[in-house]
Design a protein around this motif. Structure first.
Motif, PDB file in Angstrom:
ATOM      1  N   ASP A  55       0.825  -1.210   0.000  1.00  0.00           N
ATOM      2  CA  ASP A  55       0.000   0.000   0.000  1.00  0.00           C
ATOM      3  C   ASP A  55       0.860   1.262   0.000  1.00  0.00           C
ATOM      4  O   ASP A  55       0.558   2.223  -0.709  1.00  0.00           O
ATOM      5  N   ARG A  58       2.261   1.610  -3.512  1.00  0.00           N
ATOM      6  CA  ARG A  58       1.236   2.083  -4.444  1.00  0.00           C
ATOM      7  C   ARG A  58       0.965   3.573  -4.240  1.00  0.00           C
ATOM      8  O   ARG A  58       0.898   4.342  -5.200  1.00  0.00           O
ATOM      9  N   GLU A  62       1.447   6.566  -6.919  1.00  0.00           N
ATOM     10  CA  GLU A  62       0.348   7.454  -7.281  1.00  0.00           C
ATOM     11  C   GLU A  62       0.746   8.920  -7.124  1.00  0.00           C
ATOM     12  O   GLU A  62       0.446   9.751  -7.983  1.00  0.00           O
ATOM     13  N   THR A  83      -3.397   0.123  -9.700  1.00  0.00           N
ATOM     14  CA  THR A  83      -3.629  -1.213  -9.150  1.00  0.00           C
ATOM     15  C   THR A  83      -2.374  -2.041  -9.360  1.00  0.00           C
ATOM     16  O   THR A  83      -1.688  -1.908 -10.379  1.00  0.00           O
ATOM     17  N   GLU A  85      -0.330  -5.959  -9.167  1.00  0.00           N
ATOM     18  CA  GLU A  85      -0.547  -7.384  -9.416  1.00  0.00           C
ATOM     19  C   GLU A  85      -0.660  -8.184  -8.122  1.00  0.00           C
ATOM     20  O   GLU A  85      -1.476  -9.061  -8.000  1.00  0.00           O
ATOM     21  N   ARG A 143      -0.475  -3.255 -12.455  1.00  0.00           N
ATOM     22  CA  ARG A 143      -1.474  -3.886 -13.313  1.00  0.00           C
ATOM     23  C   ARG A 143      -2.142  -2.854 -14.214  1.00  0.00           C
ATOM     24  O   ARG A 143      -2.346  -3.076 -15.396  1.00  0.00           O
TER      25      ARG A 143
END
Length: 187
Positions: A55, A58, A62, A83, A85, A143
């Motif tokens: 998290d 990610r 972002e 997102t 994988e 992803r």
């Protein structure tokens, strides 16, 4: 100037001065251990592992993509959703011991089995416990990416954003969606 250098060089040849310089060096090294961090917590902070959750990874991606898109569009109104994988994958050092094979034969059947013993290499941590020796920490693959930004409906802006995102994240353009419009706040 040469006379000054010769004077200092002759002083350094004196054994008493060399011994004194050595003692001063040892005292300074000993003092540095006492003057260092005052408590154990400060030294633990210096040796903390830098493991990152999926998290956190990610969210950082972002933020980076949003900053990049803001630079391209010139707008502060950008939302990016990524997102992944899977989660973070870890590889630990292991030692594989030799294999032992056994073969059984009877009148109509024959079977064989092989066993391999695999153990992980452990190291002692600061608390005195043991933990497996981490070799690699593999971050998850991206992803897909969705970008909502001002000007995202304009083909030239969308193409610039798509090219930047695909190059930065090393993904194909099929995995990137760009839309124009108002952004929303994440929960």
């Amino acid at each position: 100037m040469n006379d000054t250098l010769k004077k200092y060089a002759s002083l350094l040849k004196n054994p008493k001065i060399l011994v004194a310089a050595g003692i001063i060096g040892i005292v300074l090294i000993a003092l540095s251990t006492f003057i260092g961090p005052s408590n154990k917590k400060e030294t633990e902070k210096q040796t903390v592992k830098t493991t990152v959750s999926a998290d956190e990874y990610r969210e950082r991606l972002e933020e980076d993509v949003a900053d990049m898109v803001k630079s391209i569009t010139g707008s502060e109104s950008v939302t990016v959703m990524i997102t992944l994988e899977s989660g973070v994958r870890y590889t630990y050092a292991d030692a594989t011991e030799g294999t032992s094979a056994s073969k059984t034969e009877s009148n109509s059947d024959s079977s064989s089995s092989e066993t391999t013993k695999q153990t992980y290499i452990t190291v002692k941590n600061a608390d005195g416990g043991e933990e497996a020796l981490l070799v690699t920490e593999l971050m998850p693959e991206v992803r897909g990416v969705a970008v909502i930004c001002d000007g995202g409906d304009d083909e030239t802006v969308a193409e610039k954003v798509r090219n930047a995102v695909t190059a930065a994240l090393n993904i194909t353009s099929k995995r990137v969606y760009i839309a124009g419009g108002t952004t929303y706040e994440k929960r």
